[in-house]
Every structure is written in C-alpha cells, then in structure tokens.
Design a protein around this motif. Sequence first.
Motif, PDB file in Angstrom:
ATOM      1  N   LEU A 213       0.832  -1.199   0.000  1.00 30.81           N
ATOM      2  CA  LEU A 213       0.000   0.000   0.000  1.00 30.81           C
ATOM      3  C   LEU A 213       0.866   1.248   0.000  1.00 30.81           C
ATOM      4  CD1 LEU A 213      -2.734   1.426   0.261  1.00 30.81           C
ATOM      5  CD2 LEU A 213      -2.538   1.154   2.740  1.00 30.81           C
ATOM      6  N   ALA A 214       1.911   1.277   0.812  1.00 28.96           N
ATOM      7  CA  ALA A 214       2.795   2.441   0.879  1.00 28.96           C
ATOM      8  C   ALA A 214       3.493   2.679  -0.453  1.00 28.96           C
ATOM      9  CB  ALA A 214       3.825   2.243   1.986  1.00 28.96           C
ATOM     10  N   LEU A 215       3.952   1.612  -1.104  1.00 30.98           N
ATOM     11  CA  LEU A 215       4.615   1.740  -2.401  1.00 30.98           C
ATOM     12  C   LEU A 215       3.658   2.252  -3.461  1.00 30.98           C
ATOM     13  CD1 LEU A 215       6.727  -1.545  -2.331  1.00 30.98           C
ATOM     14  CD2 LEU A 215       7.588   0.788  -2.080  1.00 30.98           C
ATOM     15  N   ASP A 216       2.423   1.779  -3.427  1.00 31.28           N
ATOM     16  CA  ASP A 216       1.427   2.260  -4.389  1.00 31.28           C
ATOM     17  C   ASP A 216       1.172   3.746  -4.208  1.00 31.28           C
ATOM     18  OD1 ASP A 216       1.145  -0.268  -5.426  1.00 31.28           O
ATOM     19  OD2 ASP A 216      -0.683  -0.746  -4.314  1.00 31.28           O
ATOM     20  N   GLU A 217       1.112   4.199  -2.968  1.00 24.01           N
ATOM     21  CA  GLU A 217       0.867   5.619  -2.690  1.00 24.01           C
ATOM     22  C   GLU A 217       1.989   6.477  -3.277  1.00 24.01           C
ATOM     23  OE1 GLU A 217       0.483   5.930   1.505  1.00 24.01           O
ATOM     24  OE2 GLU A 217      -1.599   5.263   1.549  1.00 24.01           O
ATOM     25  N   ILE A 218       3.225   6.024  -3.117  1.00 23.58           N
ATOM     26  CA  ILE A 218       4.370   6.779  -3.635  1.00 23.58           C
ATOM     27  C   ILE A 218       4.337   6.821  -5.155  1.00 23.58           C
ATOM     28  CG2 ILE A 218       6.886   6.825  -3.827  1.00 23.58           C
ATOM     29  CD1 ILE A 218       6.935   5.458  -1.025  1.00 23.58           C
ATOM     30  N   ALA A 233       4.502  10.525   1.576  1.00 22.88           N
ATOM     31  CA  ALA A 233       4.429   9.058   1.578  1.00 22.88           C
ATOM     32  C   ALA A 233       5.819   8.435   1.597  1.00 22.88           C
ATOM     33  CB  ALA A 233       3.658   8.576   0.349  1.00 22.88           C
ATOM     34  N   PHE A 234       6.760   9.068   0.896  1.00 26.07           N
ATOM     35  CA  PHE A 234       8.134   8.561   0.855  1.00 26.07           C
ATOM     36  C   PHE A 234       8.779   8.670   2.237  1.00 26.07           C
ATOM     37  CE2 PHE A 234      12.712   9.176   0.252  1.00 26.07           C
ATOM     38  CZ  PHE A 234      13.033   8.054  -0.498  1.00 26.07           C
ATOM     39  N   ALA A 235       8.597   9.804   2.893  1.00 26.59           N
ATOM     40  CA  ALA A 235       9.167   9.998   4.229  1.00 26.59           C
ATOM     41  C   ALA A 235       8.587   8.993   5.223  1.00 26.59           C
ATOM     42  CB  ALA A 235       8.901  11.428   4.702  1.00 26.59           C
ATOM     43  N   LYS A 236       7.313   8.732   5.108  1.00 25.21           N
ATOM     44  CA  LYS A 236       6.666   7.772   5.996  1.00 25.21           C
ATOM     45  C   LYS A 236       7.220   6.369   5.777  1.00 25.21           C
ATOM     46  CE  LYS A 236       2.077   5.993   7.190  1.00 25.21           C
ATOM     47  NZ  LYS A 236       0.613   6.078   6.882  1.00 25.21           N
ATOM     48  N   ALA A 237       7.377   6.000   4.499  1.00 28.13           N
ATOM     49  CA  ALA A 237       7.858   4.651   4.177  1.00 28.13           C
ATOM     50  C   ALA A 237       9.295   4.447   4.627  1.00 28.13           C
ATOM     51  CB  ALA A 237       7.733   4.397   2.674  1.00 28.13           C
ATOM     52  N   THR A 238      10.162   5.401   4.313  1.00 28.29           N
ATOM     53  CA  THR A 238      11.564   5.252   4.702  1.00 28.29           C
ATOM     54  C   THR A 238      11.729   5.369   6.217  1.00 28.29           C
ATOM     55  OG1 THR A 238      11.896   7.613   4.220  1.00 28.29           O
ATOM     56  CG2 THR A 238      12.486   6.032   2.497  1.00 28.29           C
ATOM     57  N   GLY A 239      10.859   6.173   6.844  1.00 23.37           N
ATOM     58  CA  GLY A 239      10.913   6.292   8.296  1.00 23.37           C
ATOM     59  C   GLY A 239      10.553   4.988   8.992  1.00 23.37           C
TER      60      GLY A 239
END
Length: 341
Positions: A213-218, A233-239
Amino acid sequence: MVAVRPGDVEATLSRLDPLRPVVLLFGPDSGLVRERARAYLARASAGSNDPFGIVRLDGDEISGDPGRLVDEAGTMALFGGRRVVSLRVGSRNVIPAVEALLASPPEQAIIVIEAGDLKRGMGLRALCEASPHALAIACYADTERDLARLVDTMMAEAGMALDRDARGELLALLGGDRMASRGEIAKLLIYATGEPRITSAHVRAIVGDASSLALDEIADATFAGQPAEMASAFAKATGEGMRADIVLGAVCRTAQALHQMRLVIEAGGSVERTVEGARPAIHFRRKPFIEKALRGWTVARLETALFALDDALLAARRNAALGPAIAERALLQVAGQAKRG
C-alpha cells in the motif's frame, strides 16, 4: 430474459422465488459465487429436519448422465418439504442436464448452480438467462461500496468499533475477491479481540501487505503529479525502514505498466477501457491516479522517466547511505514533470 441487474442482486437473493427454482451464480469472483450460493442454500433449507437436506452434485460427474440432475431435483425430500440441490460446474459440459431440468422444472425444489466466468450470450449463461424458470446472477469483483458494506456488516456482527482512519486503510488493503476479503476482516477481528476499538495500528499489523500500500501511494503520487503527497508518503515509508531501492523498484514497475497502457492508448484505445482491461486488475482506489497519469504522460516521456529512475535505482544500490536522498530527488523530478504536464 431473467438476468438480474447488479443493483437488484441482494434483494433477489433475500427471498426464494418458486417460479424460478434454478439459480445460476457465475463470474470471475469465485469467493463471491461461493458466499452467495452458501447463503441461498441455507435459506432454501431453513426449517428442514433432514440431515441430508442439501444434495451436492459435481458437474463433471453428471455430464455423462444428464438425467441425474432431473432425478435428484424431482426426488421427494426424506422428511417432506423442499428438495435442495447444489451443483458445482467443473470442466465438462452440463448444458444437456440443465436443459432437461428447465424443460420440466420441479415444483418442490431449489437448484443452485455455481460456475466460473461465463461469456454473455453463450452456453449455460444464455440458457439460464433465456429461461423463465431460472435466475442468472453475475458475481463480479467487489467495488468500494461493496467492500465498505462488507466491513460495516462484519464489524457490527462482531460488536467491534472501527476508527475512521482504520476503516479507510482497511478498505485500501482489501481486494476484489469476496472470500479473501472476508478472511482478512475475520483475521483482524480475532487479532483485536479484547480491544475497545480497532485502530490503524491493528490494521497495519495484521491485514494484507501494508508495505505494498505504501509503495502504491508513492508511485501513484509521483506519476499523477503530486510532489507534496509523494514526499510525505516517501518519508513515511523510509521512516518505517523501507529501503530506497525497494521504493524505486516499485515506482519503475508502475512506470513500465503505464508505458504498456499508453502504447494501447496511442494506438487508439481509450483511457477508461485500457484501465479496466489491465491485467493484473488495478485496485479501484488507484484507478483515479492511474487514469490521471495516463492522460498526462506520453510513451516518449515515460521512457525518459524510466531511464532516469533506473539510473537512480542503480545509484541507490551502490550507495545505500545516500539512497534515500537519491531516490527522493529522482521521484520529485518525475512528480514535478508530471505536474507541469
């Protein structure tokens, strides 16, 4: 013709129709076919004291003996009342058996037929749609409204409260297959047993693949020209520990899929038909972003973006420490290009 419209399906299946004892359930969503068949069979056999009240037949077995279906449907129930027959279609032809049944429909029986995806105007589907003694009901992948209804129903039945944000995340993670969706919701309910409310944390911990889901959002924000949303979304995923090269790889796959769809569009296809015909199917929550991207990008521009993303992916893998910065810069550049059109 007795083909039931999608909006009338629930109401139609909520009651038995003695004038149409044969019910054909078919479509690409095998889970929904199975769920509806199970519910209708239970309604048909309600109140029966017969331990063998539902006669279950295999389509491949009766294909060589078409008269067996008529015989089973016409046999008196052991303890009186309604005869209930379940027929699951396999790989062999059951049309002669169903034709014979429809030619002489039983007065005290309900026959539920489960089948896969059937083409309009052909075979078993055409036979049942043309008969005044049958109902033909298509079972397609769940829409957002269907999934929302399913979530609300299962939560109410379990007596559990679901936070609004958690509901949104749950709907985004569920797919089009009814049986799989039920399984994921049931798993969530078990996981949250004893909790006062189900929160987003519960959903992310147990339902589906939250990383997808996170990758799709990015990817969607990138190609739809939404740099601020992409950066968030990128900051959230990498965080949360996701590697930059994994993110770039997913965005590259989305770019490749968009490239293939744009080829179809530039050959004369429409955006809507191309999105609907995509395989694997695109989740309904992603469709607005994909459609926007397809209207804004061309094949040539997507090829240029792919080269840039591939270069960034290679650089991020070679230098893991700088990977997040490399990835974010490349994604912002692509998102900016999409925004400018």
